[in-house]
Design a protein around this motif. Structure first.
Motif: not given
Length: 424
Positions: A272-283
């Motif tokens: 699976i691939i999840i795209k569009g992850i913003n930097g604020a939610s990386r953690k």
């Protein structure tokens, strides 16, 4: 003995809405399931014991999902959409175009259909029966390749076709093939020109192809881990046993919904691939991986394999071969290795390990040996070109595979010698 049934749910193009997937996972968990899987054609798979089968199918019906039980009558429409933005750049084929094409399929195809960008090698171009490949030079137009069912015959259509007519033309081609199976189905003499003449070109927005499409060179990208692109991140997740814990998948769906990610993607690599992850939610994404102990840095010589769906024996053989390649510290970057144990199954690969019985009595097979075959130019989008070695017992198979991989890196200088040796 456990009576296991397989339920298949198609998500067209491998595009999955997290809210829908979450509801399916809730239903699966209520029926006692712990894991789900993904298939080669980007579909969602469940292994269900007979005692829970009625409960789960009733839940799926109540949710409005169609499914197949222990069948492959309606193969999923495959697409290269998971690779868009991540592995495919500078193309007119954006995600909204994929969705436009997929939404136009108001019927359920009985033949395999692939929707692909021409500027990529992450997803297979020609493993379908009706293969649409976006023109690299003419936006909104597509090349068409027909691979007649149950054959290796590939016919390139004489015209390119507009986006709006892909679904309608696919339906007409499918109906024509299935109405005349004697000519076009499991027939090594199937004629592409004859099929072309049966399709009314005036019914669709087409134009003659200026030249045959040149297929891209193959180079498999590293498709897992949390990686940056543009100003965002994408996360690729691979599981060695092909099993995805339902609790883990539910957490993924919830985080997608909480952070505004509208879809996740299944790939032909059963990942699976999840795209569009913003930097604020990386953690938050790293926390989910920590919580469920998900490793996302596997060796390339493990990620480069493709095996058939529903096949424990093929998966065990993969692990055997991977261990040998790992122990030898063999380089496999860029090459794709397939394992095939069933007649007329389709596996996307540069180098194919094909199992065959020395003795066959009816449906029973005894004393298996293995052939190693290589695709033309080692490009999985081409058909098998030459036999590297034949009739290998399992105890020499891994070493023979290692040598075949070496021949890939020495290509093209030594390919002719390998081909000649294989014929002796």
């Amino acid at each position: 003995m456990r009576n296991i049934n397989t339920i298949k749910v198609n998500f067209k193009g491998g595009i999955i809405a997290p809210g829908q997937l979450y509801n399916i996972l809730l239903a699966a968990a209520k029926s006692g399931l712990l894991y789900v899987r993904f298939g080669l054609r980007q579909q969602l798979l469940f292994d269900v014991e007979i005692e829970e089968l009625d409960n789960l199918t009733a839940e799926l019906q109540a949710l409005g999902f169609t499914y197949e039980l222990n069948q492959e009558s309606f193969p999923n429409i495959m697409s290269s959409c998971p690779a868009e933005e991540v592995f495919i750049l500078n193309t007119w084929l954006k995600e909204h175009v994929y969705k436009e094409v997929l939404d136009a399929f108001t019927y359920t195809p009985r033949l395999k259909i692939n929707i692909s960008d021409s500027n990529q090698s992450f997803t297979p171009l020609l493993t379908g029966n009706i293969n649409w490949v976006a023109s690299p030079t003419e936006p909104q137009f597509w090349h068409l390749f027909i691979r007649f069912p149950k054959t290796n015959i590939v016919y390139e259509w004489k015209d390119i076709v507009h986006t709006k007519d892909i679904a309608g033309m696919s339906l007409l081609i499918e109906e024509t093939i299935l109405q005349d199976t004697q000519k076009f189905y499991d027939n090594k003499e199937a004629s592409g020109d004859e099929l072309y003449e049966k399709i009314k070109p005036g019914s669709f927005h087409t134009r003659p192809a200026a030249a045959p499409l040149s297929l891209p060179a193959f180079n498999l990208p590293y498709y897992e881990g949390l990686n940056r692109y543009s100003d965002k991140y994408w996360l690729g997740i691979y599981r060695r046993d092909e099993l995805y814990d339902i609790k883990f998948m539910k957490d993924i769906c919830l985080l997608c919904l909480q952070t505004g990610i509208e879809q996740l993607y299944s790939t032909p690599w059963k990942t699976i691939i999840i795209k569009g992850i913003n930097g604020a939610s990386r953690k938050d994404w790293n926390d989910i991986l920590d919580k469920h102990q998900i490793n996302v840095r596997h060796a390339a010589n493990e990620l480069n394999f493709q095996v058939e769906d529903y096949n424990i024996e093929a998966l065990k053989l993969k692990h055997h071969l991977v261990k040998y390649l790992n122990d030898d510290d063999s380089r496999t970057f860029g090459v794709c290795i397939g394992i095939k144990t069933r007649r007329k199954s389709e596996v996307f690969c540069s180098i194919l390990v094909k199992r065959k019985p020395l003795i066959r009595i009816g449906k029973w097979e005894f004393l298996h040996v293995y052939d190693i075959l290589c695709a033309k130019d080692y490009n999985p989008n081409e058909r098998t070109d030459f036999v590297y070695s034949k009739d290998n017992p399992k105890f020499v198979l891994a070493e023979q595979l290692r040598r075949a991989v070496i021949s890939y890196y020495r290509y093209p200088g030594e390919t002719e010698a390998v081909y000649n040796d294989s014929l002796e």
